[in-house]
Design a protein around this motif. Sequence first.
Motif: not given
Length: 323
Positions: A112, A116, A201, A243, A247, A250, A312
């Motif tokens: 990940v 990114l 991404v 993002l 994230t 991913s 998250y």
Amino acid sequence: MAYKTAAEPAVVPAGTTARPPDTTAPPVRPARRSGAWTPWLYLAPALVVLAGLLVYPIYQLGLISFLEYTQAQVSGGEPTTFQGLGNYRTLFADSQFWQVLLATVLFATACVVSTLAVGCALAVLLTRVRALPRLALMMAGLGAWATPAITGSTVWVFLFDPDYGPVNRMLGLGDFSWTYGRLSAFALVMFEVVWCSFPFVMVTVYAGIKAIPGEVLEAASLDGASQWRIWRSVTAPMLRPILVVVTIQSVIWDFKVFTQIYVMTNGGGIAGQNLVLNVYAYQKAFASSQYSLGSAIGVVMLLILLAVTLVYLRLLRREGEEI
């Protein structure tokens, strides 16, 4: 005879006080929108398909994880019995499960972070180059993204082959086998995962950067901020919702990697040194015919991914961001 007209005020007897007219109207209830269910009617076919493709399989996965379900039950030789949490106790008592879980978490984290970093760096690069290099980079990235996982894994195994691979020749590594050692095998798989994942991404972050007003970036540049400072203090905060999405995507993709590990390490590496949870569940369910243990591993993976996603999102909402 005198008649009282409507314009004449009413006569109030002496000693009394005139009451003001009651102008308060009864509360008006808001009219119920007749089309409130219209969006749900349009979404109904998609929701039915999702329920059939997601909800029912998850229900079956959870159900089997509470049963004794092996090859004997599948063939009808023995009856299916309810085990309760017995499969989970067996799973959590297995030391190999915890080793595989730790390896999966570390491997997914490395994938990940690398994805990114590469994707965001190339997205910024796309905003700095001219149209022709930008088109070439976009086409190369989309080509990697569109390549099937099994095809990409096979090509990467050939590129790093100790006998015929061009990479070892270019690097002067001789007959070094990338898949023999545990760390080198995980690194090789990580390279392939990043290669086929960074285009998502890159394209998403590039679209977000292009949506940022140019005056904001120009003002930061005029104030003397470096490119890294502009990204860290201006661009990244404005791209935070995007993002977060890439994230979470991913994390989900890299945590449940199966094809790359299975193809590039020949089923999990030497003595299972490169096992991840998805491959471990496959081996338990199909190689060992312990379908209930494989289902229990699948349920654990599902709960871990849900927990990561919810935590998250909760942290993001505390910062006042909208998704």
